[in-house]
Motif scaffolding. Structure first.
Motif, mmCIF file in Angstrom:
data_model
loop_
_atom_site.group_PDB
_atom_site.id
_atom_site.type_symbol
_atom_site.label_atom_id
_atom_site.label_comp_id
_atom_site.label_asym_id
_atom_site.label_seq_id
_atom_site.Cartn_x
_atom_site.Cartn_y
_atom_site.Cartn_z
ATOM 1 N N THR A 1 -0.443 7.456 8.532
ATOM 2 C CA THR A 1 -1.930 6.881 7.637
ATOM 3 C C THR A 1 -1.627 5.479 6.848
ATOM 4 O O THR A 1 -0.192 6.006 6.430
ATOM 5 C CB THR A 1 -3.133 7.971 7.881
ATOM 6 O OG1 THR A 1 -2.388 8.750 6.830
ATOM 7 C CG2 THR A 1 -2.886 8.482 9.069
ATOM 8 N N TRP A 2 -2.298 4.723 5.976
ATOM 9 C CA TRP A 2 -2.134 4.088 4.807
ATOM 10 C C TRP A 2 -3.284 4.170 4.666
ATOM 11 O O TRP A 2 -4.649 4.158 4.512
ATOM 12 C CB TRP A 2 -1.762 3.063 5.221
ATOM 13 C CG TRP A 2 -2.400 2.247 6.465
ATOM 14 C CD1 TRP A 2 -3.507 1.005 6.117
ATOM 15 C CD2 TRP A 2 -2.047 2.561 8.072
ATOM 16 N NE1 TRP A 2 -3.428 0.762 7.458
ATOM 17 C CE2 TRP A 2 -2.834 1.024 8.366
ATOM 18 C CE3 TRP A 2 -1.018 3.319 8.689
ATOM 19 C CZ2 TRP A 2 -3.109 1.163 9.578
ATOM 20 C CZ3 TRP A 2 -1.384 2.659 10.068
ATOM 21 C CH2 TRP A 2 -2.116 2.635 10.275
ATOM 22 N N GLU A 3 -3.077 4.056 2.929
ATOM 23 C CA GLU A 3 -3.978 2.796 1.929
ATOM 24 C C GLU A 3 -3.829 2.179 1.280
ATOM 25 O O GLU A 3 -3.249 1.492 0.484
ATOM 26 C CB GLU A 3 -4.199 4.289 1.219
ATOM 27 C CG GLU A 3 -5.644 3.894 0.754
ATOM 28 C CD GLU A 3 -6.047 5.074 -0.137
ATOM 29 O OE1 GLU A 3 -7.186 4.746 -0.990
ATOM 30 O OE2 GLU A 3 -6.248 6.461 0.439
ATOM 31 N N ILE B 1 4.282 -2.318 4.237
ATOM 32 C CA ILE B 1 4.249 -1.276 5.127
ATOM 33 C C ILE B 1 5.064 -1.038 6.114
ATOM 34 O O ILE B 1 5.718 -0.284 6.333
ATOM 35 C CB ILE B 1 2.520 -0.398 5.270
ATOM 36 C CG1 ILE B 1 1.838 -0.091 3.862
ATOM 37 C CG2 ILE B 1 2.975 0.643 5.727
ATOM 38 C CD1 ILE B 1 0.384 0.502 3.805
ATOM 39 N N TYR B 2 4.785 -1.761 7.524
ATOM 40 C CA TYR B 2 5.213 -2.474 8.381
ATOM 41 C C TYR B 2 6.679 -2.170 8.328
ATOM 42 O O TYR B 2 7.701 -1.446 8.932
ATOM 43 C CB TYR B 2 4.236 -3.184 9.280
ATOM 44 C CG TYR B 2 5.476 -3.627 10.719
ATOM 45 C CD1 TYR B 2 5.331 -2.764 11.685
ATOM 46 C CD2 TYR B 2 6.628 -4.720 10.488
ATOM 47 C CE1 TYR B 2 5.538 -3.175 12.890
ATOM 48 C CE2 TYR B 2 6.888 -4.986 12.247
ATOM 49 C CZ TYR B 2 6.320 -4.461 13.314
ATOM 50 O OH TYR B 2 7.813 -4.426 14.432
ATOM 51 N N LYS B 3 7.855 -3.155 7.862
ATOM 52 C CA LYS B 3 8.598 -3.635 7.500
ATOM 53 C C LYS B 3 8.573 -2.011 7.149
ATOM 54 O O LYS B 3 10.233 -1.804 7.707
ATOM 55 C CB LYS B 3 9.076 -5.011 6.437
ATOM 56 C CG LYS B 3 9.157 -5.492 6.905
ATOM 57 C CD LYS B 3 9.155 -7.509 6.501
ATOM 58 C CE LYS B 3 8.761 -7.950 7.401
ATOM 59 N NZ LYS B 3 8.931 -9.092 6.332
ATOM 60 N N ARG B 4 8.858 -1.591 5.933
ATOM 61 C CA ARG B 4 9.261 -0.073 4.852
ATOM 62 C C ARG B 4 9.753 0.304 5.902
ATOM 63 O O ARG B 4 10.226 1.740 5.643
ATOM 64 C CB ARG B 4 8.312 -0.332 4.032
ATOM 65 C CG ARG B 4 8.933 1.527 3.685
ATOM 66 C CD ARG B 4 10.574 0.942 2.240
ATOM 67 N NE ARG B 4 10.462 2.276 1.969
ATOM 68 C CZ ARG B 4 11.798 2.694 2.751
ATOM 69 N NH1 ARG B 4 13.050 1.867 3.514
ATOM 70 N NH2 ARG B 4 12.976 3.575 2.171
ATOM 71 N N ILE B 5 8.182 1.345 7.092
ATOM 72 C CA ILE B 5 8.506 2.144 8.244
ATOM 73 C C ILE B 5 9.228 2.044 9.099
ATOM 74 O O ILE B 5 10.228 3.114 9.491
ATOM 75 C CB ILE B 5 7.121 2.288 8.459
ATOM 76 C CG1 ILE B 5 6.041 3.446 7.384
ATOM 77 C CG2 ILE B 5 6.842 3.495 9.770
ATOM 78 C CD1 ILE B 5 4.658 3.349 7.258
ATOM 79 N N GLN B 6 9.625 0.704 9.231
ATOM 80 C CA GLN B 6 10.740 0.231 10.541
ATOM 81 C C GLN B 6 11.804 0.346 9.557
ATOM 82 O O GLN B 6 13.354 0.599 10.801
ATOM 83 C CB GLN B 6 10.742 -1.197 11.026
ATOM 84 C CG GLN B 6 9.316 -1.787 11.234
ATOM 85 C CD GLN B 6 10.274 -1.425 13.130
ATOM 86 O OE1 GLN B 6 10.140 -0.293 14.209
ATOM 87 N NE2 GLN B 6 9.284 -1.919 13.900
ATOM 88 N N GLY C 1 0.739 -1.416 0.227
ATOM 89 C CA GLY C 1 -0.254 -0.214 0.313
ATOM 90 C C GLY C 1 0.895 1.215 0.080
ATOM 91 O O GLY C 1 1.850 1.050 -0.182
ATOM 92 N N VAL C 2 0.087 2.203 0.045
ATOM 93 C CA VAL C 2 0.466 3.822 -0.007
ATOM 94 C C VAL C 2 0.801 4.048 1.365
ATOM 95 O O VAL C 2 -0.674 3.913 2.195
ATOM 96 C CB VAL C 2 0.393 4.566 -1.043
ATOM 97 C CG1 VAL C 2 0.958 5.580 -0.470
ATOM 98 C CG2 VAL C 2 0.006 4.152 -2.332
ATOM 99 N N TYR C 3 1.659 4.590 2.099
ATOM 100 C CA TYR C 3 1.548 5.751 3.383
ATOM 101 C C TYR C 3 2.180 6.880 3.358
ATOM 102 O O TYR C 3 2.617 7.262 2.810
ATOM 103 C CB TYR C 3 2.427 4.636 4.609
ATOM 104 C CG TYR C 3 3.682 4.716 3.743
ATOM 105 C CD1 TYR C 3 5.021 5.705 4.544
ATOM 106 C CD2 TYR C 3 4.719 3.767 3.504
ATOM 107 C CE1 TYR C 3 6.234 5.626 4.081
ATOM 108 C CE2 TYR C 3 5.342 3.869 2.664
ATOM 109 C CZ TYR C 3 6.565 4.334 3.861
ATOM 110 O OH TYR C 3 7.572 4.563 3.090
#
Length: 489
Positions: free
Chosen positions: A276-278, A248-253, A228-230
């Protein structure tokens, strides 16, 4: 044990700048037990604006030791200690880079007093070291010198430890930060062992040191491990960055774990107040939607893909002799036809076309790059095969034109990419018609269509541009599991 550290540097980028001063205060959890500070010769000129800020000039550091001469001292003093600093990632990144240049991997647990202050002394108008110390009554001498800032940070850290031990005092109505700290000092005399609550607060700060000060561990734990997009938002709710990922979780970490390379990147991290995310299901849709959102929102910290208008492009026409002409021009001058590829301006379009002419041995005259009534210049130096004067047949020349076109357009003119959706019972649809991206949409897994128009009816329209063309072209060349391309003649 805690090593409270402050550095002064020649600038804000660890990859380019060097340390000019270092100060270390060792705190055993109750008091300061050791300290060390020294100027350092950075091996380069100190910029004037840095001298104005810190007071450190080239003359002062001329006879100072180089970093490699004090590196052993830094390692020994901080061995077994938690690395503590105000905006810890900045100082930690600089030290790691200096040690890396010496071939040594410097690694310590970290704790940020900005994050701990926001947690234990909420509601302050500013958490910069100078203003925070002023507001809560901590003396700060020699501002922007390593020893002065490190000593103030050590006092701040000591008080934060006591607040974490006596955090019920924070809840007293009408109590100011200064009053609270005074009350804490009164009930936490020197020599008292840290309580379990203190240890817990500090351990939590260490565990979350990599997170932006305004982002809670609970927010990170809630992030989906899906495509998705965050969006990163600041305290005002404004979107300051848009990203995409298949997880998304791994990328933001990963965002939060990197060593920061400049003060701007540190400012970026510290300004993140919400996420936030979609969800998109498909990686391709995530790529396309991220590109669209960056152009729509123009976030402060997104540099790539912010352009939303592509006024120039490369076009194709066929002359009366059957030769195909590639040429560049303004998009609004050719409203009757769509460009084969859209570009930011005519200068870039001209350069792009020159590159293709050279790579595919095309004729400069037939590409409108050489104005002449006779042969082009390349024919005179034997780089053109003579299409400009009819010595090469249209069939032979046009084959190379088509090869050039294939290098910057899609393999097929009209096609649909069908991929995974946001649920097991959903599919994504991406539509390209006559080389032009139309948009994407979602359908359930029972959806059936035979005509391109059927797919066009279920999508949301989005703008075509150079960036999405590049995204789709690269994506469809690589087979992805669970996806298929349906081609239309």
């Amino acid at each position: 044990m805690y090593a409270i550290i402050d550095l002064e540097t020649t600038g804000g980028q660890p990859t380019q700048d060097r340390i000019t001063e270092i100060a270390i205060f060792i705190h055993d959890g109750e008091k300061i037990v050791d300290q060390y500070s020294t100027l350092l010769n950075p091996g380069r000129q100190i910029p004037f604006f840095i001298t104005q800020l810190t007071g450190i000039n080239d003359e002062m550091v001329r006879d100072a030791p180089r970093f490699h001469e004090v590196a052993r001292k830094v390692v020994e003093m901080t061995e077994g200690c938690v690395f503590v600093a105000h905006n810890v990632r900045f100082d930690y990144s600089f030290l790691k880079k200096e040690f890396a240049d010496l071939g040594y991997n410097y690694s310590r647990k970290t704790l940020c007093t900005v994050r701990l202050s926001r947690s234990l002394i909420p509601g302050q108008p500013s958490y910069s070291l100078g203003k925070l110390c002023q507001n809560i009554g901590i003396p700060l001498q020699d501002r922007h010198r390593a020893a002065g800032d490190a000593h103030a940070t050590a006092i701040l850290f000591d008080r934060l430890l006591k607040i974490s031990q006596q955090d019920e005092a924070l809840q007293a109505p009408g109590t100011s930060a200064a009053d609270t700290l005074a009350a804490v000092d009164a009930v936490a005399p020197a020599g008292k062992k840290p309580s379990a609550r203190k240890v817990k607060a500090v351990q939590e700060a260490i565990k979350t040191a990599l997170l932006p000060p305004l982002i809670t561990p609970q927010k990170v734990a809630s992030l989906p491990q899906e495509a998705g997009v965050y969006y990163f938002h600041n305290e005002a709710g404004e979107v300051i960055y848009v990203g995409k990922s298949i997880n998304i979780y791994k990328r933001i970490q990963q965002h939060f774990a990197v060593d920061y390379k400049s003060r701007k990147s540190l400012e970026f991290k510290n300004s993140i107040a919400d996420i936030t995310w979609e969800l998109t299901g498909s990686e391709l849709v995530a790529l396309l939607y991220e590109s669209h959102e960056i152009k729509r929102l123009k976030p402060l910290y997104n540099r790539a893909q912010r352009r939303s208008v592509f006024p120039a492009g490369i076009f194709l026409r066929t002359d009366e002799n059957g030769y195909k002409h590639l040429y560049y021009g303004r998009a609004d001058d050719h409203s009757e036809s769509h460009p084969l590829i859209a570009l930011g301006n005519q200068f870039k379009a001209k350069g792009f076309l020159f590159h293709k002419v050279a790579k595919f041995n095309l004729c400069q005259k037939l590409c409108d790059l050489y104005k002449t009534t006779g042969s082009c210049f390349d024919y005179q130096v034997h780089r053109c095969k003579g299409a400009c004067v009819g010595l090469e047949s249209p069939e032979e020349y046009n084959q190379r034109v088509e090869q050039a076109i294939e290098s910057f357009t899609y393999e097929h003119g009209s096609f649909v990419v069908i991929g995974p959706g946001r649920t097991p019972f959903e599919q994504t649809i991406v539509v390209v018609e006559n080389g032009r991206y139309l948009g994407f949409g979602y359908v359930d897994d029972t959806f059936s269509a035979r005509r391109l128009d059927d797919f066009k009816e279920v999508i949301t329209r989005y703008n075509d541009n150079k960036d999405v063309q590049q995204i789709i072209r690269q994506y469809v060349r690589t087979k992805r599991r669970g996806e298929k391309v349906k081609v239309f003649k």
